[in-house]
Design a protein around this motif. Structure first.
Motif, PDB file in Angstrom:
ATOM      1  N   ASN A 280       0.854  -1.183   0.000  1.00 53.09           N
ATOM      2  CA  ASN A 280       0.000   0.000   0.000  1.00 53.09           C
ATOM      3  C   ASN A 280       0.895   1.240   0.000  1.00 53.09           C
ATOM      4  N   PRO A 281       0.997   1.939  -1.119  1.00 55.30           N
ATOM      5  CA  PRO A 281       1.877   3.119  -1.182  1.00 55.30           C
ATOM      6  C   PRO A 281       1.475   4.238  -0.228  1.00 55.30           C
ATOM      7  N   LEU A 282       0.263   4.170   0.330  1.00 51.91           N
ATOM      8  CA  LEU A 282      -0.222   5.244   1.199  1.00 51.91           C
ATOM      9  C   LEU A 282      -0.062   4.930   2.686  1.00 51.91           C
ATOM     10  N   ALA A 283       0.425   3.725   3.019  1.00 50.11           N
ATOM     11  CA  ALA A 283       0.586   3.332   4.422  1.00 50.11           C
ATOM     12  C   ALA A 283       2.019   2.863   4.656  1.00 50.11           C
ATOM     13  N   THR A 284       2.801   3.697   5.323  1.00 45.92           N
ATOM     14  CA  THR A 284       4.208   3.370   5.585  1.00 45.92           C
ATOM     15  C   THR A 284       4.325   2.520   6.841  1.00 45.92           C
ATOM     16  N   PRO A 285       5.034   1.373   6.804  1.00 47.55           N
ATOM     17  CA  PRO A 285       5.236   0.572   8.025  1.00 47.55           C
ATOM     18  C   PRO A 285       5.997   1.361   9.079  1.00 47.55           C
ATOM     19  N   ALA A 286       5.770   0.986  10.341  1.00 47.87           N
ATOM     20  CA  ALA A 286       6.412   1.704  11.442  1.00 47.87           C
ATOM     21  C   ALA A 286       7.926   1.570  11.396  1.00 47.87           C
ATOM     22  N   HIS A 287       8.403   0.398  10.999  1.00 44.52           N
ATOM     23  CA  HIS A 287       9.851   0.162  10.978  1.00 44.52           C
ATOM     24  C   HIS A 287      10.204  -0.655   9.744  1.00 44.52           C
ATOM     25  N   ILE A 288      10.862  -0.025   8.789  1.00 40.16           N
ATOM     26  CA  ILE A 288      11.219  -0.682   7.531  1.00 40.16           C
ATOM     27  C   ILE A 288      12.589  -1.336   7.675  1.00 40.16           C
ATOM     28  N   VAL A 289      12.643  -2.644   7.460  1.00 40.99           N
ATOM     29  CA  VAL A 289      13.914  -3.370   7.555  1.00 40.99           C
ATOM     30  C   VAL A 289      14.040  -4.310   6.361  1.00 40.99           C
ATOM     31  N   PRO A 290      15.269  -4.544   5.877  1.00 44.67           N
ATOM     32  CA  PRO A 290      15.483  -5.564   4.849  1.00 44.67           C
ATOM     33  C   PRO A 290      15.541  -6.945   5.491  1.00 44.67           C
ATOM     34  N   GLU A 291      15.837  -7.957   4.702  1.00 45.23           N
ATOM     35  CA  GLU A 291      16.030  -9.305   5.233  1.00 45.23           C
ATOM     36  C   GLU A 291      17.238  -9.331   6.166  1.00 45.23           C
ATOM     37  N   TRP A 292      17.298 -10.341   7.053  1.00 45.80           N
ATOM     38  CA  TRP A 292      18.313 -10.374   8.109  1.00 45.80           C
ATOM     39  C   TRP A 292      19.734 -10.374   7.558  1.00 45.80           C
ATOM     40  N   TYR A 293      19.931 -10.961   6.359  1.00 41.98           N
ATOM     41  CA  TYR A 293      21.290 -11.079   5.849  1.00 41.98           C
ATOM     42  C   TYR A 293      21.852  -9.752   5.331  1.00 41.98           C
ATOM     43  N   PHE A 294      21.011  -8.713   5.290  1.00 45.18           N
ATOM     44  CA  PHE A 294      21.493  -7.370   4.942  1.00 45.18           C
ATOM     45  C   PHE A 294      21.666  -6.462   6.165  1.00 45.18           C
ATOM     46  N   ILE A 364      21.877  -4.209  15.374  1.00 43.90           N
ATOM     47  CA  ILE A 364      21.506  -2.811  15.189  1.00 43.90           C
ATOM     48  C   ILE A 364      20.699  -2.629  13.900  1.00 43.90           C
ATOM     49  N   GLY A 365      21.132  -3.311  12.828  1.00 43.39           N
ATOM     50  CA  GLY A 365      20.452  -3.170  11.544  1.00 43.39           C
ATOM     51  C   GLY A 365      19.022  -3.665  11.565  1.00 43.39           C
ATOM     52  N   GLY A 366      18.724  -4.662  12.399  1.00 48.28           N
ATOM     53  CA  GLY A 366      17.378  -5.208  12.451  1.00 48.28           C
ATOM     54  C   GLY A 366      16.503  -4.615  13.529  1.00 48.28           C
ATOM     55  N   SER A 367      17.056  -3.685  14.338  1.00 49.60           N
ATOM     56  CA  SER A 367      16.310  -3.102  15.451  1.00 49.60           C
ATOM     57  C   SER A 367      15.801  -1.712  15.105  1.00 49.60           C
ATOM     58  N   ALA A 368      14.739  -1.322  15.789  1.00 53.85           N
ATOM     59  CA  ALA A 368      14.217   0.036  15.633  1.00 53.85           C
ATOM     60  C   ALA A 368      15.248   1.031  16.162  1.00 53.85           C
ATOM     61  N   PRO A 369      15.475   2.129  15.463  1.00 54.22           N
ATOM     62  CA  PRO A 369      16.523   3.062  15.886  1.00 54.22           C
ATOM     63  C   PRO A 369      16.154   3.813  17.164  1.00 54.22           C
ATOM     64  N   THR A 370      17.084   3.816  18.125  1.00 62.64           N
ATOM     65  CA  THR A 370      17.015   4.651  19.317  1.00 62.64           C
ATOM     66  C   THR A 370      18.356   5.361  19.438  1.00 62.64           C
ATOM     67  N   THR A 371      18.442   6.345  20.316  1.00 62.80           N
ATOM     68  CA  THR A 371      19.692   7.085  20.469  1.00 62.80           C
ATOM     69  C   THR A 371      20.838   6.161  20.862  1.00 62.80           C
ATOM     70  N   ALA A 372      20.574   5.264  21.819  1.00 62.60           N
ATOM     71  CA  ALA A 372      21.623   4.349  22.275  1.00 62.60           C
ATOM     72  C   ALA A 372      22.058   3.406  21.153  1.00 62.60           C
ATOM     73  N   ARG A 373      21.093   2.873  20.405  1.00 65.36           N
ATOM     74  CA  ARG A 373      21.424   1.929  19.332  1.00 65.36           C
ATOM     75  C   ARG A 373      22.177   2.619  18.199  1.00 65.36           C
ATOM     76  N   ILE A 374      21.832   3.869  17.920  1.00 65.13           N
ATOM     77  CA  ILE A 374      22.548   4.594  16.871  1.00 65.13           C
ATOM     78  C   ILE A 374      24.015   4.776  17.265  1.00 65.13           C
ATOM     79  N   ILE A 375      24.258   5.103  18.533  1.00 64.39           N
ATOM     80  CA  ILE A 375      25.646   5.279  19.010  1.00 64.39           C
ATOM     81  C   ILE A 375      26.400   3.962  18.949  1.00 64.39           C
TER      82      ILE A 375
END
Length: 434
Positions: A280-294, A364-375
């Motif tokens: 659905n181009p009009l509904a963005t998921p809360a957290h967009i992630v690729p497959e685990w191997y990326f 980190i790549g598969g988790s939702a971004p937070t300040t601590a995780r970004i650091i």
């Protein structure tokens, strides 16, 4: 070098001799993987993963061909066709799950194969081209995996294509043109789905061709081994068949049991629940992630959060591609004369730090971004590049390696005397099996 145990190929039937005279394909196979191919006698089970990678590629090609017979590559019916495959096609659920989980299995095997190469110095002379062709295979796998992720046309498929292709627009001047060229428009739609499907179908056969070159390049210098010591004489080797066909067969059996367990009991474990919702181009998921191997590379991409001379988005794209391209230059970055990390006590610690670092990047790549995780992701990304560009060159220059064994046979027998036996087998059978 000639080997006493290496028997020449001799067809045993009249039709076999007729065929061999006109197209010596069985002779070629015998010399490549049969009793005529000498292999170091001390290979451990980490050398099974090359065969496992070939098996995974075969699974993906066979299941992909069957899925292509039932898939509709148009935006209005792609999601529905996948559901029809799962519900209405005989055995469709099995083929679809085997293909989806087969991709995860393929990447898991390749990652272990790569780290085995890093640990045992498979990128060093005379196997530089073997390593580089392996990196080419990995890059082709990444492209194939990304395009395949788009095809189910679920929410994560659509928005993954939107986000990942959007990073090309960070390239100055030509970036937006490249993105439009990739998608065939300004957003993922029919044109993008058609071209991604055609390329996803084609690239596995390109991978198979590069695999042939990879194996060919390997057979010229011969296989490496855990000690990194070159073959001295025929006592250091065994024929590939039956010794390593049996060992590889055991590894294949164990791997298939693991794969079957995931396939029948955890088929959606590596997937994302949002991909069972139609795009659905009009509904963005809360957290967009690729497959685990990326995920590790996605974490590097996200580590740049502010502009410095260049836009942060461009720094992220450059860092992501550079993290893979670095692997091409390992032969010249690591100048240590010793191949195997087993005899490099200082570098061994840094190697395991790298393994932990890549796992952290994956988290980190598969988790939702937070300040601590970004650091944490920024620290992990910085260490990744420091490992290859700073630590590895310095350690290879100043480290004092441990003494190497005088030969492969000496490392296997640990000083025991050899007895006369077929194929140069040693007194200690368990040691030879290792």
């Amino acid at each position: 070098m000639s080997f006493a145990w290496a028997k020449p190929y001799e067809p045993k039937t009249e039709i076999g001799r007729w065929f061999d005279d006109r197209l010596p394909l069985p002779r070629l196979v015998y010399g490549a993987i049969g009793g005529g191919y000498p292999v170091p006698r001390n290979l451990n089970y980490f050398w099974n993963f090359g065969v496992l990678a070939g098996m995974a590629l075969a699974i993906q090609i066979v299941t992909g061909i069957v899925l292509a017979m039932h898939y509709y590559s148009y935006a209005g019916g792609a999601f529905e066709s996948v559901e029809r495959i799962m519900r209405d096609v005989n055995g469709g659920w099995f083929i679809r799950y085997a293909h989806a989980n087969g991709a995860s299995f393929f990447f898991a095997v390749i990652y272990i194969h790569i780290f085995r190469g890093l640990y045992y110095g498979s990128y060093k002379a005379p196997r530089e081209l073997v390593w580089m062709l392996g990196v080419v295979i990995y890059l082709l796998m990444m492209a194939t995996g990304f395009m395949g992720y788009v095809l189910p046309w679920g929410q994560m498929s659509y928005w993954g294509a939107q986000v990942i292709t959007g990073f090309f627009s960070a390239i100055p001047v030509v970036g937006e043109s490249i993105r439009v060229w990739l998608l065939g428009g300004y957003a993922p739609d029919q044109a993008a789905l058609s071209r991604f499907f055609s390329l996803h179908y084609l690239l596995p056969f390109v991978i198979a061709g590069v695999v042939v070159l990879h194996i060919w390049a390997l057979h010229i210098p011969g296989s490496g081994n855990p000690t990194g010591v070159d073959v001295k004489d025929e006592k250091d080797t065994l024929p590939f068949h039956p010794f390593y066909t049996a060992k590889d067969g055991f590894g294949v059996g164990v791997a298939l049991l693991v794969f079957a367990t995931v396939l029948f009991y955890l088929p959606n474990y590596f997937g994302h629940s949002d991909n069972y919702i139609e795009a659905n181009p009009l509904a963005t998921p809360a957290h967009i992630v690729p497959e685990w191997y990326f995920w590790p590379f996605y974490a590097i991409l996200k580590s740049f959060t502010f502009d410095f001379i260049l836009p942060a988005k461009l720094w992220g794209v450059l860092a992501m591609f550079s993290s893979i391209l670095l692997l091409f230059f390992l032969t010249w970055i690591d100048r240590s004369p010793v191949r195997s990390t087993s005899y490099r006590p200082v570098y061994k610690r840094f190697f395991w730090l790298l393994v932990v670092d890549v796992l952290v990047l994956g988290w980190i790549g598969g988790s939702a971004p937070t300040t601590a995780r970004i650091i944490i992701g920024q620290i992990a990304a910085a260490y990744y590049f420091a490992h290859f560009l700073i630590i590895l060159p310095l350690v290879s220059k100043f480290e004092k390696p441990l003494p190497l064994p005088t030969s492969i046979t000496a490392s296997v027998l640990h000083g025991e005397e050899e007895e006369s036996a077929p194929y140069g087998l040693a007194k200690s059978a368990p040691a030879a099996a290792e």
